[in-house]
Write a protein that holds these residues in place. Structure first.
Motif, short mmCIF file in Angstrom:
data_model
loop_
_atom_site.label_atom_id
_atom_site.label_comp_id
_atom_site.label_asym_id
_atom_site.label_seq_id
_atom_site.Cartn_x
_atom_site.Cartn_y
_atom_site.Cartn_z
N ALA A 1 10.87 0.12 2.66
CA ALA A 1 11.28 -0.46 1.38
C ALA A 1 10.09 -1.07 0.66
O ALA A 1 9.95 -0.95 -0.57
CB ALA A 1 12.36 -1.52 1.61
N TRP A 2 9.20 -1.72 1.41
CA TRP A 2 8.03 -2.32 0.78
C TRP A 2 7.08 -1.24 0.25
O TRP A 2 6.51 -1.39 -0.83
CB TRP A 2 7.30 -3.23 1.76
CG TRP A 2 6.10 -3.88 1.13
CD1 TRP A 2 4.79 -3.69 1.44
CD2 TRP A 2 6.11 -4.80 0.03
NE1 TRP A 2 3.99 -4.42 0.61
CE2 TRP A 2 4.77 -5.11 -0.26
CE3 TRP A 2 7.13 -5.37 -0.73
CZ2 TRP A 2 4.43 -6.00 -1.29
CZ3 TRP A 2 6.79 -6.25 -1.76
CH2 TRP A 2 5.44 -6.55 -2.02
N GLU A 3 6.92 -0.15 0.99
CA GLU A 3 6.09 0.96 0.51
C GLU A 3 6.68 1.53 -0.78
O GLU A 3 5.94 1.85 -1.73
CB GLU A 3 5.99 2.05 1.57
CG GLU A 3 5.10 1.68 2.76
CD GLU A 3 5.07 2.78 3.80
OE1 GLU A 3 5.68 3.86 3.55
OE2 GLU A 3 4.45 2.57 4.85
N ALA A 4 8.00 1.65 -0.83
CA ALA A 4 8.65 2.15 -2.05
C ALA A 4 8.43 1.17 -3.20
O ALA A 4 8.20 1.58 -4.34
CB ALA A 4 10.13 2.37 -1.81
N ALA A 5 8.51 -0.14 -2.89
CA ALA A 5 8.28 -1.15 -3.93
C ALA A 5 6.85 -1.08 -4.45
O ALA A 5 6.61 -1.17 -5.66
CB ALA A 5 8.57 -2.55 -3.37
N ALA B 1 6.59 1.86 -6.71
CA ALA B 1 7.25 1.62 -7.99
C ALA B 1 6.40 0.72 -8.88
O ALA B 1 6.29 0.94 -10.09
CB ALA B 1 8.62 1.00 -7.76
N VAL B 2 5.80 -0.31 -8.27
CA VAL B 2 4.94 -1.21 -9.03
C VAL B 2 3.73 -0.46 -9.58
O VAL B 2 3.35 -0.62 -10.75
CB VAL B 2 4.48 -2.40 -8.15
CG1 VAL B 2 3.35 -3.17 -8.81
CG2 VAL B 2 5.66 -3.32 -7.86
N GLU B 3 3.13 0.37 -8.76
CA GLU B 3 1.96 1.13 -9.20
C GLU B 3 2.34 2.09 -10.33
O GLU B 3 1.59 2.26 -11.30
CB GLU B 3 1.38 1.92 -8.02
CG GLU B 3 0.07 2.63 -8.35
CD GLU B 3 -1.01 1.68 -8.82
OE1 GLU B 3 -1.81 2.10 -9.68
OE2 GLU B 3 -1.05 0.52 -8.35
N GLU B 4 3.51 2.70 -10.20
CA GLU B 4 3.97 3.61 -11.25
C GLU B 4 4.21 2.85 -12.56
O GLU B 4 3.85 3.33 -13.64
CB GLU B 4 5.25 4.31 -10.81
CG GLU B 4 5.77 5.33 -11.82
CD GLU B 4 7.03 6.03 -11.33
OE1 GLU B 4 7.64 6.74 -12.14
OE2 GLU B 4 7.38 5.88 -10.14
N ALA B 5 4.81 1.66 -12.43
CA ALA B 5 5.07 0.85 -13.62
C ALA B 5 3.77 0.38 -14.26
O ALA B 5 3.63 0.37 -15.49
CB ALA B 5 5.94 -0.35 -13.26
N ARG B 6 2.80 0.00 -13.43
CA ARG B 6 1.50 -0.41 -13.96
C ARG B 6 0.81 0.73 -14.68
O ARG B 6 0.23 0.55 -15.75
CB ARG B 6 0.60 -0.91 -12.83
CG ARG B 6 0.98 -2.29 -12.28
CD ARG B 6 0.05 -2.68 -11.15
NE ARG B 6 -1.34 -2.66 -11.56
CZ ARG B 6 -2.37 -2.67 -10.72
NH1 ARG B 6 -2.14 -2.65 -9.41
NH2 ARG B 6 -3.60 -2.67 -11.17
N ALA B 7 0.88 1.91 -14.10
CA ALA B 7 0.26 3.08 -14.73
C ALA B 7 0.95 3.40 -16.05
O ALA B 7 0.29 3.71 -17.05
CB ALA B 7 0.32 4.28 -13.79
#
Length: 304
Positions: A76-80, A83-89
């Motif tokens: 779950a943390w890896e998925a989070a 997701a954070v990296e995708e949102a930042r990009a």
């Protein structure tokens, strides 16, 4: 219990390798450090997680119960993180472009082409803003750049590139007496002094100096305008003019948004031309913002 992700990662590695030496190598830590962290985790859990002696390491019943949950939490943390990296990009590459009406004039595709040529991953997103906000979202930060009409309230807060300078027209009902006068005029126009007694459609009061500009207060010699109604969109303007509520000044390039059916537009002498600009907050120095402004300046240079 306040268990850290690192502790669960260490536990899962030992549980999968069933060997402290191999698990330490996999984690790029020393074996003593790994053993210490496992003991601390066992202390927090309140039970041993591994049976270990010199020959074998195996999970206890408590360790077997914990392992699937530890793996789930790590996944779950890896998925989070992903997701954070995708949102930042996405945030890094997204440029929100505010506008009160579509700027037309071929501006959007021309600016997009120039932006993407410099930043191939750029993602322009258009945002429609009510006419009550003359900054088209710049003032509250909901837009990164915006197509705006000058003058802007608090103009010192912004930098801009003018992309179109056009004569102002007046929208009239087709049967209006001034329509006949314009038709008889050699230039097909009317003087602004002919409009002084007409009821005008106004922008919302929140538009500030832009409301004053589209009422042409600077050309009225201190005569207060008659307000026939307040409009917040091109569609409202068309309906109000067609219904005889008032006349409205508009830029030449915006005439197609209002002129149809029983509404016409004729040139007006005696008032300054309108200026459409691409603007951004002066303190916003992000590369995408600067690139879009530069593209606007280029387009203005090729069309002027």
């Amino acid at each position: 219990m306040d268990v850290h992700g690192r502790d669960l990662r260490y536990f899962a590695a030992v549980a999968e390798e069933l060997n402290f030496t191999r698990a330490a190598e996999r984690l790029f830590v020393s074996q003593p450090a790994l053993s210490k962290q496992i003991r601390m985790l066992e202390k927090q859990v309140g039970a041993r997680l591994f049976h270990r002696d010199r020959r074998v390491v195996r999970l206890t019943v408590v360790g077997e119960a914990l392992l699937p949950h530890a793996r789930g939490m790590l996944a779950a943390w890896e998925a989070a993180e992903a997701a954070v990296e995708e949102a930042r990009a996405a945030e890094l590459h997204t440029l929100v472009i505010g506008m009160s009406t579509s700027p037309g004039r071929g501006l959007l595709p021309a600016l997009r082409t120039r932006l993407v040529s410099r930043y191939p991953h750029a993602r322009p997103v258009l945002r429609q803003v009510n006419w009550a906000d003359p900054s088209a979202g710049l003032a509250d930060g909901s837009s990164d750049v915006a197509f705006v009409w000058l003058p802007l309230p608090d103009g010192d807060r912004y930098r801009h590139a003018v992309v179109a300078q056009e004569p102002r027209l007046v929208a009239l009902p087709q049967g209006h007496p001034l329509a006949a006068r314009a038709a008889a005029d050699g230039e097909g126009a009317v003087d602004f002094t002919d409009l002084l007694d007409e009821p005008f459609l106004a922008l919302p009061s929140e538009a500030g100096p832009l409301r004053d500009y589209w009422l042409a207060l600077d050309a009225r010699d201190d005569r207060a305008p008659r307000i026939g109604g307040v409009v917040g969109s091109a569609e409202e303007t068309h309906e109000a003019v067609a219904n005889g509520q008032g006349v409205a000044l508009l830029a030449t390039g915006n005439a197609p948004l209002v002129v149809r059916d029983e509404v016409i537009a004729v040139p007006v002498r005696g008032i300054s031309p309108s200026r459409l600009a691409v603007a951004a907050r002066r303190d916003d120095e992000r590369p995408l913002v600067a690139a879009y402004l530069a593209a606007a300046a280029e387009v203005a240079g090729t069309t002027s």
